[in-house]
Structures are given as C-alpha cells and as structure tokens.
Design an enzyme around this catalytic site. Sequence first.
Site, PDB file in Angstrom:
ATOM      1  N   SER A 123      -5.037  -4.048  40.553  1.00 55.39           N
ATOM      2  CA  SER A 123      -3.850  -4.826  40.903  1.00 55.39           C
ATOM      3  C   SER A 123      -2.608  -4.077  40.454  1.00 55.39           C
ATOM      4  CB  SER A 123      -3.889  -6.194  40.214  1.00 55.39           C
ATOM      5  OG  SER A 123      -2.680  -6.902  40.407  1.00 55.39           O
TER       6      SER A 123
ATOM      7  N   TYR B 247      -4.319 -12.006  32.855  1.00 57.29           N
ATOM      8  CA  TYR B 247      -4.926 -11.416  34.045  1.00 57.29           C
ATOM      9  C   TYR B 247      -4.459  -9.973  34.195  1.00 57.29           C
ATOM     10  CZ  TYR B 247      -5.416 -10.233  38.997  1.00 57.29           C
ATOM     11  OH  TYR B 247      -5.701  -9.579  40.165  1.00 57.29           O
TER      12      TYR B 247
END
Length: 233
Positions: free
Chosen positions: A138, A150
């Site tokens: 990501s 995250y």
Amino acid sequence: MTDSPVALVTGAGSGIGAAVARRLLDAGQRVAVTGRGEERLRGFAEELGHPDGLLTIVGNAAEYDHVRSAVDRTLKEFGRLDTVVANAGFATHDSVAEGDPAGWTEMVLTNVLGPALLIRASIDALKETRGRIVLVGSVAGFVPTPGNIYGATKWAVTGLAENTRRQVTEFGVGVTLIAPGRVETPFWDSYGSLPPGHLLTADQIADSIVWAVGQPAGIDVNTVVIRPIGQPN
C-alpha cells in the site's frame, strides 16, 4: 492447458484478488484462489462459469497449515506453480492511540505474517519454475499517517518484499511489491464509506500486477506504487 502457467492468489474472493484472478484466467493461465468465505468463493466461481482452470480453496492466509495445504492442492491439481500473489489483508480503520486493540492481532497476522507464510510454503515450487512472488502492499507502507496501525503493517510488507528479493533472486525467483493508493474495493466496507476524490479500480491494479509478472525471463519489476491522480499523500 497442461503447460500453461499457474498462479495462486490469496484473498481472491473479491476486490483486487478477484480482479487479478480474472485477468490471469483471461490470459490463459490456471489460477487457484483462496479466501476465508466459502460462499464468496463459490459465488466467484459461479460468476465466471466454473472454468476448468480455476481452483477455489477455503483457508486462512495467516495459518501456515492452511497456506501449505493451498500450495499442495494447487500443485496436485495443476502440476506446477509459477506465481503467488499475497493479496489477503484488511484494515481495522482505527488508530494506535484511540482504537480497539481487539482487532489488531488478526490484522497484523493477516497482513504481515500471511505473505511470509505464502513465501515459505511456495518457494520450493517457485524455484522449479523460476517464478514470481507478488506482495500487495500500500501507499500507506511508504507514507506515514498519524496513528495508522494498518499503515505500519504495510511498512512491514514493504520491507518483506525487499528482504525476500535479496534472498530469492539467487534462485531465479522474482519479487514485485505492488503498492496501491486509494482503490474502490470492499476494503472500505468497515470504514462506512468510500474516501473522497478519484479512486483507482481493482481492475487497474490487476492490470499492473499482470504486467509485472508477464515481463520476459530475466527481468524483475521490484516496486510499483500506483496512486490515482489527485491523491497527494
């Protein structure tokens, strides 16, 4: 079909994983897909018309026995393994200072341990085909966001990709980290709404993955960061 390449994609019942599986099947590859939801995998297979080149496997990407079993079943069904795509992952969408720790363990295990387990379970088969490993990371694994746990898991994936590449390149195995920005997928379901602004599609990320693994022998695309125009971070 017996000589066509074979891919194993985790977390492929929907979103980016499902899009990757579709693209690879369209390209004539055989594909094994895994996920925790049997009903979702069944629906995915039905949507595609139950093609001969598709194998669905229910399992948890953070459990080594499940991952190893998925690799073994893929090899038994198709006879080889050329690509693995570690796509399974999710976000709790909370912060280290204000969030609920109850969800963090599962997120960390799925997002960080899961890709490592897939690499370990598949590397012997990938050595034989001089195959490729794809880790779906990501942009959050490159740009810090306040309190974002995250994001910390995706920083770990960024490091895992390069650490793995440095070891397995001597085996003839390639490693690609695909780091998307904001993508319109079920990733946002638990958040409650899509983020503002232009979003990428799962198909666009899948196109990049298929492009990377389709490079000629001897070429290893290592890091691809993909943002929608207008995403500043």
